[in-house]
Design a protein around this motif. Structure first.
Motif, PDB file in Angstrom:
ATOM      1  N   PHE A  52     -39.337 -10.477   6.838  1.00  0.00           N
ATOM      2  CA  PHE A  52     -38.184  -9.460   7.068  1.00  0.00           C
ATOM      3  C   PHE A  52     -38.549  -8.805   8.368  1.00  0.00           C
ATOM      4  N   PRO A  53     -37.825  -9.197   9.597  1.00  0.00           N
ATOM      5  CA  PRO A  53     -38.278  -8.727  10.907  1.00  0.00           C
ATOM      6  C   PRO A  53     -37.295  -7.475  11.372  1.00  0.00           C
ATOM      7  N   PRO A  54     -36.985  -6.200  10.846  1.00  0.00           N
ATOM      8  CA  PRO A  54     -36.224  -5.059  11.440  1.00  0.00           C
ATOM      9  C   PRO A  54     -36.663  -4.771  12.743  1.00  0.00           C
ATOM     10  N   GLU A  55     -35.786  -4.503  13.478  1.00  0.00           N
ATOM     11  CA  GLU A  55     -36.242  -3.786  14.837  1.00  0.00           C
ATOM     12  C   GLU A  55     -36.038  -2.238  14.402  1.00  0.00           C
ATOM     13  N   PRO A  56     -37.043  -1.553  14.516  1.00  0.00           N
ATOM     14  CA  PRO A  56     -36.959   0.066  14.264  1.00  0.00           C
ATOM     15  C   PRO A  56     -36.309   0.905  14.939  1.00  0.00           C
ATOM     16  N   LEU A  60     -31.385   1.128   8.107  1.00  0.00           N
ATOM     17  CA  LEU A  60     -30.877  -0.430   7.697  1.00  0.00           C
ATOM     18  C   LEU A  60     -29.482  -0.328   7.079  1.00  0.00           C
ATOM     19  N   HIS A  61     -28.712  -1.301   7.232  1.00  0.00           N
ATOM     20  CA  HIS A  61     -27.296  -1.234   6.546  1.00  0.00           C
ATOM     21  C   HIS A  61     -27.418  -2.385   5.521  1.00  0.00           C
ATOM     22  N   ILE A  62     -26.167  -2.426   4.955  1.00  0.00           N
ATOM     23  CA  ILE A  62     -25.832  -3.408   3.890  1.00  0.00           C
ATOM     24  C   ILE A  62     -26.121  -4.971   4.217  1.00  0.00           C
ATOM     25  N   GLY A  63     -25.971  -5.087   5.578  1.00  0.00           N
ATOM     26  CA  GLY A  63     -26.216  -6.496   6.227  1.00  0.00           C
ATOM     27  C   GLY A  63     -27.729  -6.585   5.944  1.00  0.00           C
ATOM     28  N   HIS A  64     -28.439  -5.727   6.201  1.00  0.00           N
ATOM     29  CA  HIS A  64     -30.011  -5.816   6.059  1.00  0.00           C
ATOM     30  C   HIS A  64     -30.487  -5.940   4.833  1.00  0.00           C
ATOM     31  N   ALA A  65     -29.797  -5.446   3.632  1.00  0.00           N
ATOM     32  CA  ALA A  65     -29.952  -5.331   2.481  1.00  0.00           C
ATOM     33  C   ALA A  65     -29.842  -7.113   1.996  1.00  0.00           C
ATOM     34  N   LYS A  66     -28.739  -7.671   2.635  1.00  0.00           N
ATOM     35  CA  LYS A  66     -28.730  -9.043   2.368  1.00  0.00           C
ATOM     36  C   LYS A  66     -29.814  -9.933   2.776  1.00  0.00           C
ATOM     37  N   SER A  67     -30.487  -9.591   3.973  1.00  0.00           N
ATOM     38  CA  SER A  67     -31.499 -10.077   4.495  1.00  0.00           C
ATOM     39  C   SER A  67     -32.868  -9.865   3.728  1.00  0.00           C
ATOM     40  N   LEU A 249     -36.195 -17.100   8.455  1.00  0.00           N
ATOM     41  CA  LEU A 249     -34.773 -17.263   7.862  1.00  0.00           C
ATOM     42  C   LEU A 249     -34.087 -16.047   8.847  1.00  0.00           C
ATOM     43  N   CYS A 250     -33.102 -16.725   9.594  1.00  0.00           N
ATOM     44  CA  CYS A 250     -32.232 -15.371  10.398  1.00  0.00           C
ATOM     45  C   CYS A 250     -30.787 -15.828  10.559  1.00  0.00           C
ATOM     46  N   THR A 251     -30.056 -14.859  11.041  1.00  0.00           N
ATOM     47  CA  THR A 251     -28.761 -15.186  11.264  1.00  0.00           C
ATOM     48  C   THR A 251     -28.156 -15.859  12.214  1.00  0.00           C
ATOM     49  N   LEU A 252     -26.899 -16.323  12.170  1.00  0.00           N
ATOM     50  CA  LEU A 252     -26.329 -17.352  13.060  1.00  0.00           C
ATOM     51  C   LEU A 252     -26.547 -17.106  14.604  1.00  0.00           C
ATOM     52  N   GLU A 253     -26.640 -15.947  14.986  1.00  0.00           N
ATOM     53  CA  GLU A 253     -26.619 -15.794  16.412  1.00  0.00           C
ATOM     54  C   GLU A 253     -27.731 -16.305  17.037  1.00  0.00           C
ATOM     55  N   PHE A 254     -28.791 -16.400  16.031  1.00  0.00           N
ATOM     56  CA  PHE A 254     -30.027 -16.948  16.680  1.00  0.00           C
ATOM     57  C   PHE A 254     -30.147 -18.715  16.728  1.00  0.00           C
ATOM     58  N   GLU A 255     -28.911 -19.227  16.251  1.00  0.00           N
ATOM     59  CA  GLU A 255     -29.115 -20.638  16.355  1.00  0.00           C
ATOM     60  C   GLU A 255     -29.395 -21.190  17.816  1.00  0.00           C
ATOM     61  N   ARG A 281     -24.382 -14.024   9.025  1.00  0.00           N
ATOM     62  CA  ARG A 281     -24.173 -12.567   8.624  1.00  0.00           C
ATOM     63  C   ARG A 281     -23.448 -12.266   7.532  1.00  0.00           C
ATOM     64  N   MET A 282     -23.549 -11.288   7.047  1.00  0.00           N
ATOM     65  CA  MET A 282     -22.748 -10.752   5.831  1.00  0.00           C
ATOM     66  C   MET A 282     -22.156  -9.573   6.284  1.00  0.00           C
ATOM     67  N   ASN A 283     -20.515  -9.680   6.503  1.00  0.00           N
ATOM     68  CA  ASN A 283     -19.654  -8.555   6.917  1.00  0.00           C
ATOM     69  C   ASN A 283     -18.926  -8.019   5.630  1.00  0.00           C
ATOM     70  N   VAL A 288     -18.458  -0.774   9.286  1.00  0.00           N
ATOM     71  CA  VAL A 288     -18.898  -1.555  10.359  1.00  0.00           C
ATOM     72  C   VAL A 288     -20.519  -1.962  10.098  1.00  0.00           C
ATOM     73  N   THR A 289     -21.183  -2.934  10.275  1.00  0.00           N
ATOM     74  CA  THR A 289     -22.512  -3.283  10.345  1.00  0.00           C
ATOM     75  C   THR A 289     -23.145  -3.609  11.437  1.00  0.00           C
ATOM     76  N   SER A 290     -23.320  -2.558  12.220  1.00  0.00           N
ATOM     77  CA  SER A 290     -24.090  -2.588  13.469  1.00  0.00           C
ATOM     78  C   SER A 290     -24.938  -1.445  13.597  1.00  0.00           C
ATOM     79  N   LYS A 291     -26.090  -1.586  13.940  1.00  0.00           N
ATOM     80  CA  LYS A 291     -27.024  -0.307  14.069  1.00  0.00           C
ATOM     81  C   LYS A 291     -26.560   0.625  15.260  1.00  0.00           C
ATOM     82  N   ARG A 292     -25.758  -0.145  16.247  1.00  0.00           N
ATOM     83  CA  ARG A 292     -25.447   0.546  17.338  1.00  0.00           C
ATOM     84  C   ARG A 292     -24.161   1.499  17.118  1.00  0.00           C
TER      85      ARG A 292
HETATM   86  P1  ATP Z   1     -27.603  -4.893  13.927  1.00  0.00           P
HETATM   87  O1  ATP Z   1     -26.712  -5.798  14.976  1.00  0.00           O
HETATM   88  O2  ATP Z   1     -27.155  -3.978  13.102  1.00  0.00           O
HETATM   89  O3  ATP Z   1     -28.588  -3.853  15.102  1.00  0.00           O
HETATM   90  P2  ATP Z   1     -29.988  -6.604  14.014  1.00  0.00           P
HETATM   91  O4  ATP Z   1     -29.649  -8.192  13.660  1.00  0.00           O
HETATM   92  O5  ATP Z   1     -29.998  -6.370  15.493  1.00  0.00           O
HETATM   93  O6  ATP Z   1     -28.565  -5.806  13.230  1.00  0.00           O
HETATM   94  P3  ATP Z   1     -32.620  -6.235  13.097  1.00  0.00           P
HETATM   95  O7  ATP Z   1     -33.291  -5.036  12.775  1.00  0.00           O
HETATM   96  O8  ATP Z   1     -33.044  -7.330  14.177  1.00  0.00           O
HETATM   97  O9  ATP Z   1     -30.934  -6.004  13.302  1.00  0.00           O
HETATM   98  O10 ATP Z   1     -32.274  -7.295  11.839  1.00  0.00           O
HETATM   99  C1  ATP Z   1     -33.599  -7.644  10.902  1.00  0.00           C
HETATM  100  C2  ATP Z   1     -32.799  -8.802  10.180  1.00  0.00           C
HETATM  101  O11 ATP Z   1     -31.808  -8.468   9.625  1.00  0.00           O
HETATM  102  C3  ATP Z   1     -32.693  -9.912  11.019  1.00  0.00           C
HETATM  103  O12 ATP Z   1     -33.285 -10.892  10.482  1.00  0.00           O
HETATM  104  C4  ATP Z   1     -31.048 -10.137  10.908  1.00  0.00           C
HETATM  105  O13 ATP Z   1     -30.792 -11.356  11.148  1.00  0.00           O
HETATM  106  C5  ATP Z   1     -30.698  -9.303   9.694  1.00  0.00           C
HETATM  107  N1  ATP Z   1     -29.345  -9.142   9.763  1.00  0.00           N
HETATM  108  C6  ATP Z   1     -28.839  -8.022  10.434  1.00  0.00           C
HETATM  109  N2  ATP Z   1     -27.695  -7.938   9.989  1.00  0.00           N
HETATM  110  C7  ATP Z   1     -27.399  -8.679   9.091  1.00  0.00           C
HETATM  111  C8  ATP Z   1     -26.289  -8.958   8.444  1.00  0.00           C
HETATM  112  N3  ATP Z   1     -25.021  -8.478   8.528  1.00  0.00           N
HETATM  113  N4  ATP Z   1     -26.205 -10.029   7.307  1.00  0.00           N
HETATM  114  C9  ATP Z   1     -27.548 -10.584   7.164  1.00  0.00           C
HETATM  115  N5  ATP Z   1     -28.407 -10.320   7.752  1.00  0.00           N
HETATM  116  C10 ATP Z   1     -28.488  -9.581   8.777  1.00  0.00           C
END
Ligand code: ATP
Ligand code: MG
Length: 579
Positions: A52-56, A60-67, A249-255, A281-283, A288-292
């Motif tokens: 699991f590779p979060p950027e600090p 973390l949000h509910i989308g990260h919980a999914k990851s 394993l990562c979300t589709l924007e990395f395809e 991604r799970m929305n 909103v699920t964007s750290k920004r």
């Molecule tokens: P954000 O856009 O909220 O900043 P991010 O993808 O930039 O999210 P990261 O810290 O880079 O945030 O994410 C860590 C991991 O969590 C990545 O592998 C990312 O794909 C996954 N992730 C982030 N948001 C979601 C989501 N909504 N659903 C599933 N996985 C997610």
């Protein structure tokens, strides 16, 4: 409590609901799980290693919980390992506080990473050596174009890019410039290191992507050692390879980045060849699920910090009263696919409601107190009912409920002129006090302002117990002894956004869709058992909803309860309608 037996052979161990990995019986389709199972059955994979590779750069949000659930859950299910690796290549936006919070959230969700906490910055030396390797092979060069020029030269989806005039620099010159970039001899933005791939590639990510930028920034892990920082693309796959990750394993924007991920692995002497697989991604609607964007809510004081109970952050959900099991169950219910989807927030509510229905003890709390005088009780009457902590859970024991001459009921449980189907209290009408007697309203007492000040009621003493001879009344209301009840602050939370898709319109401000009533605070009175509640204790306030003792306020000795979710189950209703 053990879960229903699982026939799909996905969880070999019998687990209780509060253990991670227990939720597979809810099983929405999960193509990653199927894929890995096939690989293991066919012998293609043995031990799986995920990360699991979060950027600090935020909580973390509910989308990260999914990851987290995907990465840790799959590793656990197939007897593998999952690493926690901070993706810390952008020191300007990163903070130690986020690093700490992220670890706390993961552990709270019920997962533990394998080995030490890892950082992409642990590999900066190796990455630099690999950058030099590419330069020596003629596969990378230092470019002096400005960021704007680089963008301009890159071309578009329909037009190929143009080569930079610096693309044909010799190896020795490139090595020298790269080393001097590292030593901090050049200004930020004046040079970059780029891969030398193909400026006409249909995939723009392959048009000589940037590997290193100059940043004279202090880094939370490496201090002032580095004046250049690697890009995400140059870091991620190689870090995976160093750690022996099998499934990245990562979300589709990395395809669209996958060809580049593979290009680095093919052209560098890496110790392993991890494979990247993307999922959607799970929305969740109304959020909103964007750290920004979440950071904006915090910075503008729209909410009370990252863990405000209205925030879709893991720490916000926790403070709101969500359990780790309910979030894991929610992840399981929503499945894993490659199709982009928006989950109805009612499903999240369903996940916590069904958990608390089974596991939260009951209590009574009056949110809008109206005084009732029980006229046929003496002033010093003090009767105590011993009632179950939970109707179906003997293990939760009993609680003491004192009845005195004066009690509080909720104002909305009385109507002076009730409509036909109103079965609660009204002049001359009867109602049962929950866990107690039937009472009749004899008199409405009004204050000088004409408002109802109190009700005078009388008890029918022959009505204790569930089915006292022939006495059946339709309504039951909750109540609290006025003498023994404890004042509590109750925070009634609702969705932060009125709009289903607050950030659908990219040009509009998502803050325009804030729900002005997302928090309503009331002063209630709770039964005395709640006087010394533990922080984060969860209750069903009978007839009202599910509530959680605020973890901060209660630690400071205050009695504050956050509404987690109401009693009404709209998700089950939606499903019924559709099914
Ligand atoms: P954000 O856009 O909220 O900043 P991010 O993808 O930039 O999210 P990261 O810290 O880079 O945030 O994410 C860590 C991991 O969590 C990545 O592998 C990312 O794909 C996954 N992730 C982030 N948001 C979601 C989501 N909504 N659903 C599933 N996985 C997610
Ligand atoms: Mg990111």
């Amino acid at each position: 409590m053990s879960v229903e037996s699982n026939t799909s052979a996905e969880s070999p161990n019998d687990r209780s609901e509060d253990q991670p990995g227990a939720e597979t019986q809810h099983g929405a389709p999960n193509f990653l799980r199927n894929q890995i199972r096939d690989e293991i059955e066919s012998g293609q994979a043995t031990t799986i290693v995920t990360r699991f590779p979060p950027e600090p750069n935020g909580f973390l949000h509910i989308g990260h919980a999914k990851s987290i659930w995907v990465n840790f859950g799959l590793a656990e299910q197939f007897g593998g390992r999952c690493h926690l690796r901070f993706d810390d290549t952008n020191p300007a936006k990163e903070e130690q506080a986020y690093i700490d919070a992220i670890q706390e959230d993961i552990r709270w969700l019920g997962y533990e990473w394998s080995g030490a906490v890892r950082f992409a910055s642990d590999y900066f030396d190796q990455l630099y050596a690999w950058a030099q390797h590419l330069v020596r092979e003629g596969k990378a060069y230092v470019d002096d174009l400005s960021p704007e020029e680089i963008r301009e030269y890159r071309g578009t989806l329909t037009e190929p890019g143009r080569p930079s005039p610096y693309r044909e620099r010799g190896v020795e010159e490139n090595l020298d410039l790269l080393e001097r970039m590292r030593l901090g001899e050049f200004e930020e933005g004046s040079k970059v290191l780029r891969a030398r791939i193909d400026m006409a590639a249909p995939n723009i990510n392959l048009r000589d992507p940037i590997l290193y930028r100059i940043r004279h920034a202090h880094h939370h892990q490496t201090g002032d050692k580095w004046k250049i920082y690697p890009s995400y693309d140059f870091t991620h796959g190689q870090s995976d390879a160093i750690e022996g990750i099998t499934h990245s394993l990562c979300t589709l924007e990395f395809e669209d980045h996958r060809p580049l991920y593979e290009w680095f692995l093919a052209h560098l002497p890496v110790p392993a060849k991890p494979r990247q697989t993307e999922f959607a991604r799970m929305n969740v609607n109304h959020t909103v699920t964007s750290k920004r964007k979440l950071k904006l809510l915090v910075d503008r004081n729209v909410v009370d910090g990252w863990d405000d109970p209205r925030m879709p952050t893991i720490s916000g959900l926790r403070r709101r009263g969500y359990t780790p099991a309910s979030l894991r169950k929610f992840c399981d219910m929503t499945g894993v696919s490659r199709a982009a989807n928006v989950v109805d927030i009612a499903m999240l509510h369903f996940a916590i409601r069904s958990d608390l229905e089974d596991n939260a003890p009951r209590a009574m709390c009056v949110l809008d107190p109206l005084k009732v005088v029980l006229t046929n009780l003496p002033a010093d009457h003090d009767e105590v009912f011993e009632v179950p902590g939970h109707p179906a859970r003997e293990d939760m024991g009993t609680r003491q409920l004192p009845l005195t001459r004066e009690i509080w009921i909720d104002r909305e449980d009385f109507m002076e002129e009730p409509p036909k189907k109103f079965f609660r209290l009204a002049p001359g009408k009867e109602v049962r006090l929950r866990n107690g007697y039937v009472i009749r309203c004899d008199e409405v007492v009004k204050g000088d302002d004409g408002e109802i000040a109190a009700l005078h009621c009388s008890i029918d003493f022959d009505t204790l117990g569930k089915n006292p001879e022939g006495r059946k009344v339709k309504g039951v209301i909750h109540w609290v002894s006025a003498e023994h009840g404890v004042p509590v602050e109750v925070r009634l939370y609702d969705n932060l956004f009125l709009e289903e898709a607050p950030d659908r319109d990219k040009d509009a401000d998502f803050l325009d869709h804030l729900n002005p009533d997302s928090l309503v605070t009331v002063q209630g009175i709770a039964e005395p058992a709640l006087a010394d509640v533990e922080p984060e204790a969860r209750y069903q306030f009978e007839r009202v909803g599910y509530f959680c003792a605020d973890r901060h306020a209660c630690r400071d000795g205050k009695l504050v309860f956050n509404r987690t979710v109401g009693l009404k189950d709209s998700w089950a209703k939606i499903q019924k309608k559709q099914g």
